[in-house]
Design an enzyme around this catalytic site. Structure first.
Site, short mmCIF file in Angstrom:
data_model
loop_
_atom_site.label_atom_id
_atom_site.label_comp_id
_atom_site.label_asym_id
_atom_site.label_seq_id
_atom_site.Cartn_x
_atom_site.Cartn_y
_atom_site.Cartn_z
N SER A 44 -76.93 34.30 -35.04
CA SER A 44 -77.92 33.27 -34.66
C SER A 44 -79.28 33.97 -34.61
O SER A 44 -79.35 35.22 -34.62
CB SER A 44 -77.60 32.69 -33.27
N ASN A 100 -91.65 35.60 -15.77
CA ASN A 100 -92.68 34.58 -16.04
C ASN A 100 -92.14 33.17 -15.81
O ASN A 100 -92.81 32.21 -16.15
CB ASN A 100 -93.22 34.72 -17.47
N GLN A 118 -73.55 43.60 -24.07
CA GLN A 118 -72.78 42.87 -23.08
C GLN A 118 -71.95 41.75 -23.71
O GLN A 118 -72.40 41.07 -24.64
CB GLN A 118 -73.75 42.28 -22.05
N TYR A 145 -81.15 34.15 -32.03
CA TYR A 145 -81.12 34.94 -30.79
C TYR A 145 -80.47 36.30 -31.05
O TYR A 145 -81.02 37.35 -30.69
CB TYR A 145 -80.37 34.18 -29.69
N LYS A 184 -81.76 40.56 -31.03
CA LYS A 184 -81.13 41.70 -30.34
C LYS A 184 -80.87 42.84 -31.34
O LYS A 184 -80.88 44.02 -30.96
CB LYS A 184 -79.83 41.25 -29.69
N1 LIG Z 1 -75.61 35.54 -19.73
C1 LIG Z 1 -74.82 36.11 -20.62
O1 LIG Z 1 -73.64 35.71 -20.82
C2 LIG Z 1 -75.32 37.29 -21.42
C3 LIG Z 1 -74.43 37.90 -22.33
C4 LIG Z 1 -74.88 38.99 -23.08
C5 LIG Z 1 -76.18 39.44 -22.94
N2 LIG Z 1 -77.02 38.83 -22.05
C6 LIG Z 1 -78.40 39.34 -21.97
O2 LIG Z 1 -78.78 39.58 -20.63
C7 LIG Z 1 -80.15 39.25 -20.44
C8 LIG Z 1 -80.26 38.32 -19.27
O3 LIG Z 1 -79.49 37.13 -19.52
P1 LIG Z 1 -79.43 35.97 -18.46
O4 LIG Z 1 -78.16 35.24 -18.69
O5 LIG Z 1 -79.73 36.50 -17.13
O6 LIG Z 1 -80.64 35.06 -18.99
P2 LIG Z 1 -81.66 34.15 -18.16
O7 LIG Z 1 -82.36 33.29 -19.14
O8 LIG Z 1 -80.97 33.52 -17.01
O9 LIG Z 1 -82.69 35.25 -17.58
C9 LIG Z 1 -83.73 35.81 -18.32
C10 LIG Z 1 -84.94 35.90 -17.41
O10 LIG Z 1 -86.00 36.51 -18.13
C11 LIG Z 1 -87.17 35.76 -17.92
N3 LIG Z 1 -88.03 35.94 -19.10
C12 LIG Z 1 -87.79 35.57 -20.38
N4 LIG Z 1 -88.82 35.93 -21.17
C13 LIG Z 1 -89.73 36.55 -20.38
C14 LIG Z 1 -91.01 37.11 -20.61
N5 LIG Z 1 -91.57 37.09 -21.82
N6 LIG Z 1 -91.66 37.68 -19.57
C15 LIG Z 1 -91.11 37.70 -18.34
N7 LIG Z 1 -89.91 37.16 -18.05
C16 LIG Z 1 -89.23 36.58 -19.07
C17 LIG Z 1 -86.72 34.33 -17.71
O11 LIG Z 1 -87.65 33.54 -17.00
C18 LIG Z 1 -85.41 34.53 -16.94
O12 LIG Z 1 -85.62 34.53 -15.55
C19 LIG Z 1 -80.65 38.62 -21.73
O13 LIG Z 1 -81.45 39.52 -22.44
C20 LIG Z 1 -79.39 38.30 -22.49
O14 LIG Z 1 -79.59 38.41 -23.86
C21 LIG Z 1 -76.62 37.76 -21.29
#
Ligand SMILES: NC(=O)c1ccc[n+]([C@@H]2O[C@H](COP(=O)([O-])OP(=O)(O)OC[C@H]3O[C@@H](n4cnc5c(N)ncnc54)[C@H](O)[C@@H]3O)[C@@H](O)[C@H]2O)c1
Length: 396
Positions: free
Chosen positions: A187, A32, A216, A189, A193
Protein backbone atom coordinates in the site's frame (compact mmCIF):
# COMPACT_ATOMS: atom_id res chain seq x y z
CA UNK A 1 17.10 8.83 30.12
CA UNK A 2 15.56 11.87 28.45
CA UNK A 3 13.22 10.55 25.79
CA UNK A 4 11.26 12.38 23.09
CA UNK A 5 8.20 10.51 21.89
CA UNK A 6 7.11 11.79 18.48
CA UNK A 7 3.46 10.83 17.96
CA UNK A 8 3.00 10.21 21.69
CA UNK A 9 -0.75 10.92 21.61
CA UNK A 10 -1.50 7.90 19.39
CA UNK A 11 -2.54 4.29 19.96
CA UNK A 12 1.03 3.00 20.49
CA UNK A 13 2.58 6.33 21.52
CA UNK A 14 0.41 7.08 24.55
CA UNK A 15 0.87 3.75 26.37
CA UNK A 16 4.57 3.78 25.43
CA UNK A 17 4.99 7.25 26.94
CA UNK A 18 3.34 6.07 30.18
CA UNK A 19 5.45 2.91 30.30
CA UNK A 20 8.68 4.87 29.79
CA UNK A 21 7.63 7.43 32.42
CA UNK A 22 6.73 4.62 34.86
CA UNK A 23 10.20 3.17 34.18
CA UNK A 24 11.82 6.40 35.50
CA UNK A 25 12.58 7.98 32.14
CA UNK A 26 11.97 11.71 31.50
CA UNK A 27 9.40 11.79 28.72
CA UNK A 28 8.43 14.64 26.39
CA UNK A 29 5.59 13.97 23.94
CA UNK A 30 5.53 15.75 20.57
CA UNK A 31 2.32 15.45 18.53
CA UNK A 32 0.38 17.57 16.04
CA UNK A 33 -2.96 15.84 16.80
CA UNK A 34 -3.40 14.92 13.14
CA UNK A 35 -4.83 11.55 14.18
CA UNK A 36 -7.60 13.24 16.15
CA UNK A 37 -8.33 15.50 13.14
CA UNK A 38 -8.52 12.47 10.82
CA UNK A 39 -11.18 11.05 13.19
CA UNK A 40 -13.21 14.22 12.54
CA UNK A 41 -12.60 14.00 8.80
CA UNK A 42 -13.79 10.37 8.71
CA UNK A 43 -16.69 10.93 11.08
CA UNK A 44 -15.24 8.14 13.23
CA UNK A 45 -13.87 8.21 16.74
CA UNK A 46 -12.13 5.98 19.22
CA UNK A 47 -14.55 3.49 20.79
CA UNK A 48 -13.03 4.41 24.12
CA UNK A 49 -13.52 8.02 25.26
CA UNK A 50 -10.00 9.48 25.22
CA UNK A 51 -9.06 12.62 27.11
CA UNK A 52 -7.24 15.53 25.47
CA UNK A 53 -3.45 15.14 25.72
CA UNK A 54 -3.39 17.88 28.40
CA UNK A 55 -6.04 15.95 30.35
CA UNK A 56 -4.13 12.70 29.93
CA UNK A 57 -0.83 13.99 31.30
CA UNK A 58 -2.59 15.85 34.13
CA UNK A 59 -4.30 12.57 35.13
CA UNK A 60 -0.96 10.72 34.94
CA UNK A 61 0.58 13.32 37.26
CA UNK A 62 -2.34 13.08 39.68
CA UNK A 63 -2.24 9.26 39.76
CA UNK A 64 1.54 8.71 39.90
CA UNK A 65 3.18 12.04 40.76
CA UNK A 66 5.16 11.74 37.52
CA UNK A 67 5.40 14.49 34.90
CA UNK A 68 5.26 14.14 31.13
CA UNK A 69 5.93 17.29 29.08
CA UNK A 70 3.99 17.90 25.87
CA UNK A 71 4.71 19.94 22.76
CA UNK A 72 2.30 20.51 19.87
CA UNK A 73 4.39 20.41 16.72
CA UNK A 74 4.16 19.05 13.18
CA UNK A 75 7.34 17.03 12.69
CA UNK A 76 6.79 16.88 8.93
CA UNK A 77 6.17 20.62 8.42
CA UNK A 78 7.92 22.54 11.19
CA UNK A 79 11.61 21.71 10.77
CA UNK A 80 12.85 24.73 12.74
CA UNK A 81 10.48 23.92 15.59
CA UNK A 82 11.73 20.33 15.65
CA UNK A 83 15.38 21.43 15.70
CA UNK A 84 14.61 23.83 18.57
CA UNK A 85 12.94 20.99 20.51
CA UNK A 86 16.00 18.76 20.03
CA UNK A 87 18.30 21.53 21.21
CA UNK A 88 16.13 22.28 24.24
CA UNK A 89 15.36 18.71 25.36
CA UNK A 90 18.75 17.17 24.38
CA UNK A 91 17.20 13.69 24.24
CA UNK A 92 19.14 10.47 24.79
CA UNK A 93 16.54 8.62 22.73
CA UNK A 94 13.76 9.57 20.29
CA UNK A 95 10.86 7.23 19.60
CA UNK A 96 9.38 7.99 16.19
CA UNK A 97 5.70 7.07 15.84
CA UNK A 98 4.70 10.29 14.06
CA UNK A 99 3.38 8.94 10.79
CA UNK A 100 0.03 8.33 9.10
CA UNK A 101 -0.32 4.65 9.84
CA UNK A 102 -3.45 3.26 8.19
CA UNK A 103 -3.00 1.40 4.90
CA UNK A 104 -6.70 1.79 3.94
CA UNK A 105 -6.59 5.55 4.64
CA UNK A 106 -3.45 5.84 2.52
CA UNK A 107 -5.33 4.21 -0.40
CA UNK A 108 -8.58 6.20 -0.16
CA UNK A 109 -7.94 9.03 -2.64
CA UNK A 110 -5.03 10.71 -4.37
CA UNK A 111 -5.21 13.35 -1.62
CA UNK A 112 -4.73 10.77 1.17
CA UNK A 113 -1.96 9.05 -0.82
CA UNK A 114 -0.12 12.34 -1.20
CA UNK A 115 -0.71 13.31 2.41
CA UNK A 116 0.65 9.96 3.62
CA UNK A 117 3.81 10.31 1.51
CA UNK A 118 4.35 13.99 2.38
CA UNK A 119 3.74 13.43 6.07
CA UNK A 120 5.65 10.21 6.61
CA UNK A 121 8.66 10.81 4.39
CA UNK A 122 9.08 14.42 5.55
CA UNK A 123 8.64 13.52 9.22
CA UNK A 124 11.38 10.90 9.05
CA UNK A 125 13.74 13.00 6.96
CA UNK A 126 13.20 16.14 9.07
CA UNK A 127 14.08 14.13 12.15
CA UNK A 128 17.29 12.73 10.67
CA UNK A 129 18.42 16.08 9.23
CA UNK A 130 17.63 17.87 12.52
CA UNK A 131 19.65 15.35 14.53
CA UNK A 132 22.65 15.95 12.27
CA UNK A 133 22.22 19.74 12.43
CA UNK A 134 21.89 19.65 16.23
CA UNK A 135 25.17 17.75 16.60
CA UNK A 136 23.49 15.54 19.20
CA UNK A 137 23.67 11.74 19.31
CA UNK A 138 20.23 10.47 20.33
CA UNK A 139 19.28 6.88 19.59
CA UNK A 140 16.33 6.87 17.16
CA UNK A 141 13.81 4.08 17.69
CA UNK A 142 11.43 4.00 14.74
CA UNK A 143 8.21 2.06 14.40
CA UNK A 144 8.28 0.35 11.05
CA UNK A 145 6.08 -2.51 9.93
CA UNK A 146 6.30 -6.19 9.04
CA UNK A 147 4.57 -5.06 5.82
CA UNK A 148 7.92 -3.85 4.40
CA UNK A 149 8.71 -7.50 3.65
CA UNK A 150 5.47 -7.97 1.69
CA UNK A 151 2.87 -10.61 2.29
CA UNK A 152 3.64 -13.20 -0.32
CA UNK A 153 4.88 -16.63 0.71
CA UNK A 154 8.62 -16.05 1.13
CA UNK A 155 9.36 -19.74 1.61
CA UNK A 156 11.94 -18.83 4.27
CA UNK A 157 11.86 -17.58 7.85
CA UNK A 158 11.86 -13.81 7.27
CA UNK A 159 15.08 -12.52 8.88
CA UNK A 160 15.39 -9.40 11.02
CA UNK A 161 15.90 -6.90 8.23
CA UNK A 162 18.92 -8.26 6.39
CA UNK A 163 19.54 -11.02 3.90
CA UNK A 164 22.87 -12.52 2.90
CA UNK A 165 22.99 -12.98 -0.87
CA UNK A 166 25.56 -14.41 -3.24
CA UNK A 167 26.32 -12.69 -6.56
CA UNK A 168 28.51 -13.94 -9.39
CA UNK A 169 31.68 -11.84 -9.76
CA UNK A 170 33.43 -11.09 -13.05
CA UNK A 171 35.33 -14.40 -12.91
CA UNK A 172 32.30 -16.43 -11.93
CA UNK A 173 33.26 -16.54 -8.24
CA UNK A 174 30.47 -16.11 -5.71
CA UNK A 175 30.61 -12.83 -3.80
CA UNK A 176 28.55 -12.70 -0.64
CA UNK A 177 27.01 -9.50 0.58
CA UNK A 178 24.36 -8.42 3.03
CA UNK A 179 21.40 -6.42 1.75
CA UNK A 180 18.19 -5.07 3.24
CA UNK A 181 15.54 -7.75 2.75
CA UNK A 182 13.86 -6.77 -0.55
CA UNK A 183 11.12 -4.24 0.10
CA UNK A 184 7.71 -5.25 -1.19
CA UNK A 185 5.11 -2.72 -0.04
CA UNK A 186 1.42 -3.54 -0.35
CA UNK A 187 0.00 0.00 0.00
CA UNK A 188 1.13 3.62 -0.18
CA UNK A 189 1.46 3.57 3.62
CA UNK A 190 3.74 0.53 3.48
CA UNK A 191 5.68 2.19 0.66
CA UNK A 192 6.51 5.12 2.97
CA UNK A 193 7.89 2.67 5.53
CA UNK A 194 10.17 1.13 2.90
CA UNK A 195 11.38 4.65 2.01
CA UNK A 196 12.05 5.26 5.72
CA UNK A 197 14.35 2.23 5.68
CA UNK A 198 16.55 3.73 2.97
CA UNK A 199 16.73 7.09 4.74
CA UNK A 200 17.83 5.37 7.95
CA UNK A 201 20.45 3.31 6.09
CA UNK A 202 21.86 6.43 4.46
CA UNK A 203 22.07 8.53 7.64
CA UNK A 204 23.61 5.68 9.63
CA UNK A 205 26.24 5.22 6.92
CA UNK A 206 26.94 8.90 6.31
CA UNK A 207 26.42 10.53 9.71
CA UNK A 208 26.86 7.54 12.02
CA UNK A 209 23.46 8.06 13.58
CA UNK A 210 22.20 5.32 15.87
CA UNK A 211 18.92 3.89 14.64
CA UNK A 212 16.78 0.92 15.63
CA UNK A 213 13.94 0.12 13.22
CA UNK A 214 11.24 -2.02 14.78
CA UNK A 215 9.30 -3.91 12.12
CA UNK A 216 6.11 -4.28 14.03
CA UNK A 217 3.28 -6.73 13.46
CA UNK A 218 -0.41 -5.82 13.82
CA UNK A 219 -0.97 -4.49 17.31
CA UNK A 220 -3.99 -5.75 19.24
CA UNK A 221 -5.38 -5.13 22.73
CA UNK A 222 -6.23 -1.79 24.31
CA UNK A 223 -4.95 -1.42 27.81
CA UNK A 224 -1.51 -1.75 29.39
CA UNK A 225 -0.67 -1.91 33.08
CA UNK A 226 -0.25 1.89 33.05
CA UNK A 227 -3.36 2.90 31.03
CA UNK A 228 -5.45 0.72 33.34
CA UNK A 229 -4.57 2.81 36.38
CA UNK A 230 -7.29 5.42 35.76
CA UNK A 231 -10.18 5.78 33.25
CA UNK A 232 -8.69 9.11 32.10
CA UNK A 233 -5.57 7.23 30.93
CA UNK A 234 -7.48 4.82 28.69
CA UNK A 235 -5.94 4.09 25.31
CA UNK A 236 -7.66 4.77 22.00
CA UNK A 237 -9.56 1.89 20.33
CA UNK A 238 -9.96 2.16 16.55
CA UNK A 239 -12.59 -0.09 15.01
CA UNK A 240 -13.52 1.76 11.79
CA UNK A 241 -12.79 0.40 8.32
CA UNK A 242 -9.71 2.59 7.87
CA UNK A 243 -7.88 2.55 11.21
CA UNK A 244 -9.31 -0.51 12.97
CA UNK A 245 -6.86 -3.42 12.93
CA UNK A 246 -8.10 -6.91 12.30
CA UNK A 247 -8.24 -8.65 15.68
CA UNK A 248 -9.50 -5.61 17.60
CA UNK A 249 -12.14 -5.18 14.90
CA UNK A 250 -13.32 -8.78 15.27
CA UNK A 251 -13.53 -8.42 19.06
CA UNK A 252 -15.44 -5.13 18.77
CA UNK A 253 -17.77 -6.59 16.14
CA UNK A 254 -18.49 -9.53 18.43
CA UNK A 255 -19.17 -7.16 21.34
CA UNK A 256 -21.72 -5.09 19.39
CA UNK A 257 -23.43 -8.10 17.76
CA UNK A 258 -22.09 -7.39 14.25
CA UNK A 259 -20.91 -10.28 12.03
CA UNK A 260 -17.10 -10.60 11.92
CA UNK A 261 -16.06 -9.10 8.57
CA UNK A 262 -13.42 -11.30 6.96
CA UNK A 263 -11.90 -9.92 3.75
CA UNK A 264 -11.81 -12.47 0.92
CA UNK A 265 -11.11 -16.03 2.04
CA UNK A 266 -9.40 -14.88 5.24
CA UNK A 267 -6.38 -16.87 4.11
CA UNK A 268 -4.02 -13.97 4.83
CA UNK A 269 -1.43 -14.90 7.46
CA UNK A 270 -0.19 -11.94 9.49
CA UNK A 271 2.11 -11.23 12.45
CA UNK A 272 0.65 -9.92 15.72
CA UNK A 273 1.76 -8.34 18.97
CA UNK A 274 -0.18 -7.25 22.05
CA UNK A 275 0.07 -3.56 23.01
CA UNK A 276 1.57 -4.50 26.39
CA UNK A 277 4.44 -6.21 24.56
CA UNK A 278 4.76 -3.25 22.16
CA UNK A 279 5.55 -0.85 24.99
CA UNK A 280 8.00 -3.33 26.54
CA UNK A 281 9.81 -3.85 23.21
CA UNK A 282 10.31 -0.12 22.80
CA UNK A 283 11.68 0.24 26.33
CA UNK A 284 14.03 -2.72 25.76
CA UNK A 285 15.28 -1.18 22.50
CA UNK A 286 15.89 2.17 24.22
CA UNK A 287 17.62 0.73 27.27
CA UNK A 288 19.91 -1.42 25.06
CA UNK A 289 21.02 0.98 22.31
CA UNK A 290 23.28 0.00 19.43
CA UNK A 291 26.88 1.26 19.47
CA UNK A 292 27.70 4.44 17.53
CA UNK A 293 30.06 2.42 15.34
CA UNK A 294 27.47 -0.30 14.63
CA UNK A 295 27.71 0.75 10.98
CA UNK A 296 24.17 -0.25 10.11
CA UNK A 297 20.58 0.18 11.22
CA UNK A 298 19.61 -2.31 13.90
CA UNK A 299 16.40 -4.04 12.84
CA UNK A 300 14.14 -6.18 15.01
CA UNK A 301 10.92 -7.90 14.02
CA UNK A 302 8.54 -6.76 16.74
CA UNK A 303 5.94 -9.52 16.74
CA UNK A 304 5.14 -12.50 18.92
CA UNK A 305 2.95 -14.82 16.82
CA UNK A 306 1.44 -15.34 13.38
CA UNK A 307 -2.17 -16.23 12.60
CA UNK A 308 -4.38 -16.65 9.59
CA UNK A 309 -7.21 -14.11 9.53
CA UNK A 310 -10.00 -16.69 9.20
CA UNK A 311 -8.56 -18.70 12.12
CA UNK A 312 -8.76 -15.58 14.27
CA UNK A 313 -12.35 -14.99 13.17
CA UNK A 314 -13.23 -18.60 14.03
CA UNK A 315 -11.53 -18.28 17.41
CA UNK A 316 -13.50 -15.10 18.24
CA UNK A 317 -16.73 -16.69 16.93
CA UNK A 318 -16.22 -19.73 19.20
CA UNK A 319 -15.57 -17.45 22.21
CA UNK A 320 -18.55 -15.18 21.64
CA UNK A 321 -21.11 -16.94 19.43
CA UNK A 322 -20.62 -14.26 16.72
CA UNK A 323 -21.28 -15.12 13.08
CA UNK A 324 -18.68 -14.63 10.33
CA UNK A 325 -19.35 -12.73 7.11
CA UNK A 326 -16.89 -13.22 4.22
CA UNK A 327 -16.88 -9.92 2.28
CA UNK A 328 -15.11 -8.81 -0.91
CA UNK A 329 -11.50 -7.94 -0.18
CA UNK A 330 -10.90 -4.23 -0.97
CA UNK A 331 -7.13 -4.81 -0.88
CA UNK A 332 -4.89 -5.97 -3.69
CA UNK A 333 -3.09 -8.84 -1.95
CA UNK A 334 -2.48 -12.57 -2.17
CA UNK A 335 -5.64 -14.36 -1.03
CA UNK A 336 -3.56 -16.91 0.91
CA UNK A 337 0.03 -16.73 2.13
CA UNK A 338 2.41 -18.42 4.55
CA UNK A 339 4.44 -16.36 7.01
CA UNK A 340 7.41 -17.45 9.11
CA UNK A 341 9.25 -14.72 11.00
CA UNK A 342 12.46 -14.53 13.04
CA UNK A 343 11.95 -12.51 16.24
CA UNK A 344 14.99 -13.46 18.33
CA UNK A 345 16.44 -9.95 18.79
CA UNK A 346 13.89 -8.56 21.24
CA UNK A 347 13.54 -11.89 23.03
CA UNK A 348 17.32 -11.87 23.57
CA UNK A 349 16.94 -8.39 25.08
CA UNK A 350 14.42 -9.81 27.58
CA UNK A 351 10.98 -9.70 25.94
CA UNK A 352 8.56 -12.23 27.39
CA UNK A 353 6.01 -12.76 24.58
CA UNK A 354 2.32 -12.55 25.37
CA UNK A 355 0.14 -14.56 23.02
CA UNK A 356 -3.53 -15.13 22.32
CA UNK A 357 -3.39 -17.99 24.79
CA UNK A 358 -2.89 -15.54 27.65
CA UNK A 359 -6.63 -14.72 27.86
CA UNK A 360 -6.09 -11.10 26.89
CA UNK A 361 -8.89 -11.20 24.33
CA UNK A 362 -11.39 -11.02 27.20
CA UNK A 363 -9.95 -7.65 28.22
CA UNK A 364 -10.58 -6.25 24.70
CA UNK A 365 -14.12 -7.68 24.70
CA UNK A 366 -14.77 -6.11 28.11
CA UNK A 367 -13.55 -2.71 26.89
CA UNK A 368 -15.64 -2.99 23.72
CA UNK A 369 -18.76 -4.02 25.70
CA UNK A 370 -18.26 -1.17 28.17
CA UNK A 371 -18.39 1.44 25.38
CA UNK A 372 -20.85 -0.27 23.07
CA UNK A 373 -23.15 2.77 23.01
CA UNK A 374 -20.33 4.83 21.43
CA UNK A 375 -20.06 2.47 18.44
CA UNK A 376 -21.20 3.69 15.03
CA UNK A 377 -21.87 0.53 13.03
CA UNK A 378 -21.82 2.45 9.74
CA UNK A 379 -18.10 3.06 10.27
CA UNK A 380 -17.26 -0.67 10.37
CA UNK A 381 -17.07 -1.56 6.64
CA UNK A 382 -13.71 -1.03 4.96
CA UNK A 383 -14.57 0.88 1.80
CA UNK A 384 -11.15 2.07 0.70
CA UNK A 385 -10.42 0.31 -2.62
CA UNK A 386 -6.82 -0.56 -3.55
CA UNK A 387 -7.47 -0.70 -7.29
CA UNK A 388 -9.88 1.44 -9.28
CA UNK A 389 -11.26 0.54 -12.70
CA UNK A 390 -9.38 2.31 -15.51
CA UNK A 391 -11.25 4.51 -17.92
CA UNK A 392 -9.06 3.13 -20.69
CA UNK A 393 -8.38 -0.62 -20.54
CA UNK A 394 -4.72 -1.46 -19.85
CA UNK A 395 -2.78 -2.59 -22.93
CA UNK A 396 -1.66 -6.22 -22.85
N1 LIG B 1 -1.09 0.16 15.24
C1 LIG B 1 -0.51 -0.86 14.62
O1 LIG B 1 -1.07 -1.98 14.52
C2 LIG B 1 0.87 -0.69 14.03
C3 LIG B 1 1.47 -1.81 13.43
C4 LIG B 1 2.75 -1.67 12.87
C5 LIG B 1 3.39 -0.45 12.92
N2 LIG B 1 2.79 0.62 13.51
C6 LIG B 1 3.52 1.90 13.49
O2 LIG B 1 3.56 2.48 14.78
C7 LIG B 1 3.45 3.90 14.69
C8 LIG B 1 2.35 4.36 15.60
O3 LIG B 1 1.11 3.74 15.21
P1 LIG B 1 -0.22 4.04 15.99
O4 LIG B 1 -1.11 2.88 15.79
O5 LIG B 1 0.09 4.51 17.34
O6 LIG B 1 -0.78 5.25 15.09
P2 LIG B 1 -1.63 6.53 15.54
O7 LIG B 1 -2.14 7.16 14.31
O8 LIG B 1 -2.59 6.16 16.61
O9 LIG B 1 -0.50 7.48 16.19
C9 LIG B 1 0.38 8.27 15.44
C10 LIG B 1 0.51 9.60 16.16
O10 LIG B 1 1.43 10.41 15.44
C11 LIG B 1 0.88 11.70 15.30
N3 LIG B 1 1.44 12.29 14.08
C12 LIG B 1 1.28 11.88 12.80
N4 LIG B 1 1.96 12.68 11.97
C13 LIG B 1 2.57 13.62 12.73
C14 LIG B 1 3.39 14.74 12.44
N5 LIG B 1 3.71 15.06 11.18
N6 LIG B 1 3.86 15.48 13.47
C15 LIG B 1 3.54 15.17 14.74
N7 LIG B 1 2.75 14.13 15.08
C16 LIG B 1 2.27 13.37 14.07
C17 LIG B 1 -0.62 11.51 15.26
O11 LIG B 1 -1.36 12.66 15.64
C18 LIG B 1 -0.81 10.35 16.24
O12 LIG B 1 -1.04 10.81 17.55
C19 LIG B 1 3.18 4.24 13.23
O13 LIG B 1 4.33 4.75 12.63
C20 LIG B 1 2.79 2.92 12.62
O14 LIG B 1 3.19 2.85 11.29
C21 LIG B 1 1.53 0.53 14.07
Amino acid sequence: MRILVLGGDGFCGWPTSLHLSASDHEVTIVDNFSRRRIDDELGASSLTPIESLAGRVAAWHEVTGRTIDTIELDVAQDYDGLLAVLERVQPDAIVHFAEQRAAPYSMKTSATKRYTVDNNVNATHNLLAAIVESGLDPHVVHLGTMGVYGYGTAGVRIPEGYLTVGMHGADGEVIETEILYPANPGSVYHMTKTLDQLMFAYYVKNDRLRVTDLHQGIVWGTQTSETELDPRLINRFDYDGDYGTVLNRFLMEAAVGHPLTVHGTGGQKRAFIHIQNTVQCIRLAIENPPATDAGRVRIFNQMTETHRVRDLAEMVARMTGATISYVDNPRNEAPENELLVANDGLIELGLFPLTLEDNLMDEVLDVARAYVERADLDRIPSVSQWVRPRRVPAAN
